[in-house]
Design an enzyme around this catalytic site. Structure first.
Site, PDB file in Angstrom:
ATOM      1  NE  ARG A   1     -13.480 -41.601 -10.469  1.00  0.00           N
ATOM      2  CZ  ARG A   1     -13.032 -41.979 -11.666  1.00  0.00           C
ATOM      3  NH1 ARG A   1     -13.492 -43.075 -12.228  1.00  0.00           N
ATOM      4  NH2 ARG A   1     -12.132 -41.266 -12.285  1.00  0.00           N
TER       5      ARG A   1
ATOM      6  CE  LYS B   1      -8.142 -34.460 -11.986  1.00  0.00           C
ATOM      7  NZ  LYS B   1      -9.416 -34.996 -12.544  1.00  0.00           N
TER       8      LYS B   1
ATOM      9  NE  ARG C   1      -9.386 -43.244 -16.966  1.00  0.00           N
ATOM     10  CZ  ARG C   1      -9.535 -42.326 -16.047  1.00  0.00           C
ATOM     11  NH1 ARG C   1      -8.855 -41.206 -16.117  1.00  0.00           N
ATOM     12  NH2 ARG C   1     -10.378 -42.521 -15.063  1.00  0.00           N
TER      13      ARG C   1
ATOM     14  NE  ARG D   1     -10.288 -36.192  -5.772  1.00  0.00           N
ATOM     15  CZ  ARG D   1      -9.604 -36.616  -6.836  1.00  0.00           C
ATOM     16  NH1 ARG D   1      -8.329 -36.383  -6.933  1.00  0.00           N
ATOM     17  NH2 ARG D   1     -10.227 -37.255  -7.778  1.00  0.00           N
TER      18      ARG D   1
ATOM     19  NE  ARG E   1      -8.588 -44.488 -12.507  1.00  0.00           N
ATOM     20  CZ  ARG E   1      -8.570 -43.166 -12.323  1.00  0.00           C
ATOM     21  NH1 ARG E   1      -7.686 -42.424 -12.973  1.00  0.00           N
ATOM     22  NH2 ARG E   1      -9.420 -42.586 -11.518  1.00  0.00           N
TER      23      ARG E   1
HETATM   24  P1  AP5 Z   1      -7.540 -38.368 -17.941  1.00  0.00           P
HETATM   25  O1  AP5 Z   1      -6.400 -37.530 -18.416  1.00  0.00           O
HETATM   26  O2  AP5 Z   1      -7.245 -39.722 -17.418  1.00  0.00           O
HETATM   27  O3  AP5 Z   1      -8.476 -37.550 -16.941  1.00  0.00           O
HETATM   28  P2  AP5 Z   1      -8.271 -37.177 -15.411  1.00  0.00           P
HETATM   29  O4  AP5 Z   1      -8.842 -35.795 -15.236  1.00  0.00           O
HETATM   30  O5  AP5 Z   1      -6.863 -37.414 -14.995  1.00  0.00           O
HETATM   31  O6  AP5 Z   1      -9.289 -38.197 -14.780  1.00  0.00           O
HETATM   32  P3  AP5 Z   1      -9.171 -39.082 -13.492  1.00  0.00           P
HETATM   33  O7  AP5 Z   1     -10.250 -40.120 -13.637  1.00  0.00           O
HETATM   34  O8  AP5 Z   1      -7.764 -39.560 -13.309  1.00  0.00           O
HETATM   35  O9  AP5 Z   1      -9.541 -38.060 -12.398  1.00  0.00           O
HETATM   36  P4  AP5 Z   1     -10.007 -38.355 -10.961  1.00  0.00           P
HETATM   37  O10 AP5 Z   1      -9.837 -37.020 -10.373  1.00  0.00           O
HETATM   38  O11 AP5 Z   1     -11.342 -38.988 -10.838  1.00  0.00           O
HETATM   39  O12 AP5 Z   1      -9.062 -39.535 -10.493  1.00  0.00           O
HETATM   40  P5  AP5 Z   1      -7.783 -39.591  -9.573  1.00  0.00           P
HETATM   41  O13 AP5 Z   1      -6.883 -40.620 -10.118  1.00  0.00           O
HETATM   42  O14 AP5 Z   1      -7.267 -38.244  -9.285  1.00  0.00           O
HETATM   43  O15 AP5 Z   1      -8.528 -38.475 -19.201  1.00  0.00           O
HETATM   44  C1  AP5 Z   1      -9.666 -39.288 -19.139  1.00  0.00           C
HETATM   45  C2  AP5 Z   1      -9.844 -39.999 -20.479  1.00  0.00           C
HETATM   46  O16 AP5 Z   1     -10.150 -39.039 -21.487  1.00  0.00           O
HETATM   47  C3  AP5 Z   1      -8.602 -40.721 -20.989  1.00  0.00           C
HETATM   48  O17 AP5 Z   1      -8.995 -41.893 -21.640  1.00  0.00           O
HETATM   49  C4  AP5 Z   1      -7.980 -39.736 -21.966  1.00  0.00           C
HETATM   50  O18 AP5 Z   1      -7.213 -40.383 -22.966  1.00  0.00           O
HETATM   51  C5  AP5 Z   1      -9.203 -39.061 -22.531  1.00  0.00           C
HETATM   52  N1  AP5 Z   1      -8.952 -37.674 -22.879  1.00  0.00           N
HETATM   53  C6  AP5 Z   1      -8.291 -36.774 -22.097  1.00  0.00           C
HETATM   54  N2  AP5 Z   1      -8.250 -35.587 -22.703  1.00  0.00           N
HETATM   55  C7  AP5 Z   1      -8.926 -35.748 -23.872  1.00  0.00           C
HETATM   56  C8  AP5 Z   1      -9.256 -34.874 -24.925  1.00  0.00           C
HETATM   57  N3  AP5 Z   1      -8.857 -33.601 -24.906  1.00  0.00           N
HETATM   58  N4  AP5 Z   1      -9.977 -35.328 -25.964  1.00  0.00           N
HETATM   59  C9  AP5 Z   1     -10.373 -36.635 -25.995  1.00  0.00           C
HETATM   60  N5  AP5 Z   1     -10.086 -37.524 -25.014  1.00  0.00           N
HETATM   61  C10 AP5 Z   1      -9.374 -37.084 -23.984  1.00  0.00           C
HETATM   62  O19 AP5 Z   1      -8.423 -40.119  -8.191  1.00  0.00           O
HETATM   63  C11 AP5 Z   1      -8.928 -41.430  -8.074  1.00  0.00           C
HETATM   64  C12 AP5 Z   1      -9.449 -41.659  -6.661  1.00  0.00           C
HETATM   65  O20 AP5 Z   1      -8.362 -41.552  -5.715  1.00  0.00           O
HETATM   66  C13 AP5 Z   1     -10.492 -40.662  -6.156  1.00  0.00           C
HETATM   67  O21 AP5 Z   1     -11.791 -41.017  -6.570  1.00  0.00           O
HETATM   68  C14 AP5 Z   1     -10.295 -40.762  -4.622  1.00  0.00           C
HETATM   69  O22 AP5 Z   1     -10.923 -41.908  -4.114  1.00  0.00           O
HETATM   70  C15 AP5 Z   1      -8.788 -40.943  -4.498  1.00  0.00           C
HETATM   71  N6  AP5 Z   1      -8.096 -39.648  -4.317  1.00  0.00           N
HETATM   72  C16 AP5 Z   1      -7.253 -39.048  -5.208  1.00  0.00           C
HETATM   73  N7  AP5 Z   1      -6.823 -37.867  -4.732  1.00  0.00           N
HETATM   74  C17 AP5 Z   1      -7.392 -37.712  -3.510  1.00  0.00           C
HETATM   75  C18 AP5 Z   1      -7.354 -36.677  -2.539  1.00  0.00           C
HETATM   76  N8  AP5 Z   1      -6.650 -35.558  -2.731  1.00  0.00           N
HETATM   77  N9  AP5 Z   1      -8.085 -36.837  -1.401  1.00  0.00           N
HETATM   78  C19 AP5 Z   1      -8.798 -37.956  -1.184  1.00  0.00           C
HETATM   79  N10 AP5 Z   1      -8.904 -38.965  -2.073  1.00  0.00           N
HETATM   80  C20 AP5 Z   1      -8.194 -38.847  -3.229  1.00  0.00           C
HETATM   81 MG    MG Z   2      -5.955 -38.751 -13.678  1.00  0.00          MG
END
Ligand code: AP5
Ligand code: MG
Length: 229
Positions: free
Chosen positions: A182, A20, A138, A99, A171
Site C-alpha cells: 500500500r 485521513k 488500529r 488516488r 482490516r
Molecule cells: P487512520 O485515520 O485510519 O489513517 P488513514 O490515513 O485513514 O489510513 P488508511 O489505512 O485508511 O488509508 P489508506 O489510504 O491506505 O486506506 P483506504 O481505506 O483509503 O489512522 C491510522 C491509525 O493511526 C489509526 O489506528 C489511528 O487511530 C492512528 N492515528 C491517526 N492519527 C494519529 C495521531 N495523530 N497520533 C497517533 N495515532 C494516530 O483504502 C484501502 C484500499 O481501498 C486501498 O488500498 C485500495 O485498494 C482501495 N481504494 C481506496 N480508494 C481507492 C481509489 N480511489 N482508487 C482505487 N482503489 C482505492
Molecule cells: Mg482511512
C-alpha cells in the site's frame, strides 16, 4: 460584503495510516456543515454487502493494489450525487479519492462542470516509521468507518464501537506485507498528485508525528478558507 461563508471543498491526501480517517472524524465534529466521502470506507461497506464491486474489490484490497479506475469512479460519482456534493453551495471533504492522475482528471472535470471545484488540498505528512507502528494497533468499525487505536484513541469499552456498541474489526489489509504494498502504491500513484494540485495553488501540507499536532493546523486552514470572501 456578503456574510455567507464560502463553501469548503477539501481533499485530504496522505499515505496509508497517515490519519485521513481520524482527521475526518475531528473535522466533522467541529464543522457540522461539512460532509465526507471516504473511498476506502465505501469499498469496505460494499464488501460487507457482497455487491459486485465489493466482490471485485475484496481481493485487490487484500493485495494493496488499487481498484480499477472505472469501478471506483462510478462508485464515487454515485456518492457525489447522493450526498449532494455537486451543489455549488455544499461543503465537503474527500478521503482516499482521487488516488492517481486518471481519477484526479475525472474528478476535476465532474466538479468544474458543476461549478464546484476543489478549493483546498491538504497533505498529511507523517514519517513512515510512525505510521507502521499505528497500523498494528488500529481497529475499525466498518459500518461507520470510525477508527480506533489501542494507544492513541482507544474505544471506551474494549473491542466495541463507542456509538453503536457493535464489535470492532481488524482490516485484512493491515498486515506488514500488504501494508508495504500500500505504501509503494501510494508513492508511485498518489504522491505525484501533490505536484498536480500544487500547480493550482491549492495545496497545503501539515506535518507532525504526535497525536494532537496535526489537527490544530488543519482546523486553522479550514477556518481561513471559510472566511475568504
Ligand atoms: P487512520 O485515520 O485510519 O489513517 P488513514 O490515513 O485513514 O489510513 P488508511 O489505512 O485508511 O488509508 P489508506 O489510504 O491506505 O486506506 P483506504 O481505506 O483509503 O489512522 C491510522 C491509525 O493511526 C489509526 O489506528 C489511528 O487511530 C492512528 N492515528 C491517526 N492519527 C494519529 C495521531 N495523530 N497520533 C497517533 N495515532 C494516530 O483504502 C484501502 C484500499 O481501498 C486501498 O488500498 C485500495 O485498494 C482501495 N481504494 C481506496 N480508494 C481507492 C481509489 N480511489 N482508487 C482505487 N482503489 C482505492
Ligand atoms: Mg482511512
Amino acid at each position: 460584503m456578503s456574510n455567507i461563508l464560502r463553501p469548503i471543498r477539501l481533499l485530504l491526501l496522505g499515505a496509508p495510516g497517515s490519519g485521513k480517517g481520524t482527521q475526518t472524524s475531528r473535522i466533522l465534529k467541529d464543522f457540522p456543515q461539512i460532509s465526507a466521502i471516504s473511498s476506502g470506507d465505501l469499498l469496505r461497506q460494499q464488501i460487507k454487502l457482497g455487491t459486485p464491486i465489493g466482490k471485485e474489490a475484496e481481493a485487490i484490497i487484500k493485495k494493496g493494489d488499487l481498484i480499477p479506475d472505472d469501478s471506483i469512479v462510478s462508485l464515487i460519482k454515485e456518492e457525489l450525487n447522493a450526498k449532494n456534493f455537486l451543489n455549488a453551495s455544499s461543503s465537503w471533504l474527500l478521503d482516499g479519492f482521487p488516488r492517481n492522475a486518471t481519477q484526479a482528471h475525472v474528478l476535476d472535470k465532474t466538479l468544474s462542470s458543476h461549478d464546484s471545484s476543489l478549493n483546498l488540498v491538504v497533505e498529511l505528512d507523517v514519517p513512515e516509521e510512525v505510521i507502521l507502528d499505528r497500523i498494528e494497533n488500529r481497529w475499525v468499525h466498518i459500518p461507520s468507518g470510525r477508527v480506533y487505536n489501542l494507544t492513541f484513541n482507544p474505544p471506551k469499552v474494549p473491542g466495541k464501537d463507542d456509538i453503536t456498541g457493535e464489535p470492532l474489526s481488524k482490516r485484512p489489509d493491515d498486515n506488514p506485507v500488504t501494508f508495504k504494498e500500500r505504501i509503494d502504491t501510494y508513492k508511485h500513484q498518489t504522491l505525484p498528485l501533490l505536484e498536480y494540485y500544487n500547480k493550482f495553488g491549492i495545496l497545503r501540507s501539515v506535518k507532525g508525528e504526535t497525536s494532537d499536532i496535526i489537527y490544530p493546523q488543519l482546523k486553522e486552514l479550514l477556518l481561513k478558507e471559510f472566511s475568504k470572501q
